[in-house]
Design a protein around this motif. Structure first.
Motif, short mmCIF file in Angstrom:
data_model
loop_
_atom_site.label_atom_id
_atom_site.label_comp_id
_atom_site.label_asym_id
_atom_site.label_seq_id
_atom_site.Cartn_x
_atom_site.Cartn_y
_atom_site.Cartn_z
N ASN A 37 0.72 -1.23 -0.04
CA ASN A 37 -0.05 0.18 -0.17
C ASN A 37 0.86 1.45 -0.11
O ASN A 37 0.72 2.02 -0.77
CB ASN A 37 -1.04 0.14 1.25
N SER A 58 2.98 1.91 -6.30
CA SER A 58 1.54 1.51 -6.86
C SER A 58 1.61 0.57 -7.82
O SER A 58 0.66 0.36 -8.51
CB SER A 58 0.93 2.92 -7.68
N ALA A 111 -1.79 -1.49 -8.09
CA ALA A 111 -2.78 -0.89 -9.13
C ALA A 111 -2.37 -0.98 -10.49
O ALA A 111 -3.12 -1.33 -11.36
CB ALA A 111 -3.10 0.81 -8.74
N TYR A 112 -1.01 -0.53 -10.79
CA TYR A 112 -0.63 -0.72 -12.08
C TYR A 112 -0.37 -1.91 -12.62
O TYR A 112 -0.77 -2.22 -13.68
CB TYR A 112 0.86 0.07 -12.25
N GLN A 155 -7.34 -2.45 -6.37
CA GLN A 155 -7.39 -1.24 -5.31
C GLN A 155 -7.06 -1.98 -4.07
O GLN A 155 -7.37 -3.10 -3.69
CB GLN A 155 -8.68 -0.59 -5.44
N THR A 156 -6.61 -1.28 -2.97
CA THR A 156 -6.15 -1.59 -1.71
C THR A 156 -7.57 -0.91 -1.00
O THR A 156 -8.02 0.22 -1.14
CB THR A 156 -5.05 -0.94 -1.10
#
Length: 148
Positions: free
Chosen positions: A71, A76, A79-80, A85-86
Motif C-alpha cells: 500500500n 503503486s 494498481a498498475y 485497489q487496496t
C-alpha cells in the motif's frame, strides 16, 4: 562472504545457467512439494508476482494494513500491474490488524459492477517492526475463504 562471492560459480539466470540459483530454486520447490520455484531478488518483486498470480481478472480489491508495503511503497505496483485497489485498515491496537477489522472491510461479490470484490487479504510480517500473530489471524483464513 566476499571471498565466497568472488569464487562461486555463476551463470546467466535468464537462461537457467546459474548453478547457485538453480540449486536454490530446486531446494525450495522440493521443500514446498511443488513442481518448481522462482527466486525473486526483492521483496517488491515477490509481493507483486504473488499478488498478480492471485488477481487474474479485474476488478478486485486487496484488504491490507494501511502501513504495509503493497500500500505505502512499491510504486503503486498493485494498481498498475494487477489493476486492483487496496482497502486499508488502520490497526486499532497500533500493532497489527485483527480478524474483526478484516471482516468489516471485505467487499463481497454481489454482482454490482461498481464494486471491486475482495480477492486477497494481504498480511505482512513485519510492519514497522511489529510481528503479526499468525495463530490470532488464522480464523480469518478459515471464515473468509479468500486465501488461496
Amino acid at each position: 562472504m566476499l571471498q565466497r562471492m568472488a569464487t562461486v560459480e555463476t551463470g546467466d539466470d535468464v537462461y537457467g545457467e546459474d548453478p547457485s540459483i538453480n540449486k536454490l530454486e530446486r531446494r525450495m520447490a522440493d521443500l514446498c512439494e511443488k513442481e518448481d520455484s522462482l527466486f525473486c531478488t526483492t521483496g517488491t518483486l515477490s509481493n507483486q508476482l504473488g499478488l498478480r498470480s492471485l488477481l487474474t481478472v479485474p476488478p478486485y480489491s486487496v484488504v491490507c494494513d494501511e502501513a504495509c508495503h503493497v500500500n505505502v511503497y512499491e510504486a503503486s505496483g498493485l494498481a498498475y500491474l494487477s489493476r486492483a485497489q487496496t482497502i486499508t485498515i488502520a490497526a486499532s491496537n497500533d500493532k497489527y490488524i485483527t480478524v474483526d477489522e478484516i471482516k468489516k472491510k471485505i467487499v463481497v461479490d454481489d454482482g454490482d459492477v461498481h464494486c471491486a470484490p475482495t480477492r486477497v487479504i494481504s498480511l505482512e510480517n513485519t510492519i514497522n517492526g511489529v510481528v503479526s500473530i499468525f495463530t490470532y489471524l488464522e480464523p480469518c483464513f478459515l471464515t473468509c475463504g479468500l486465501i488461496v
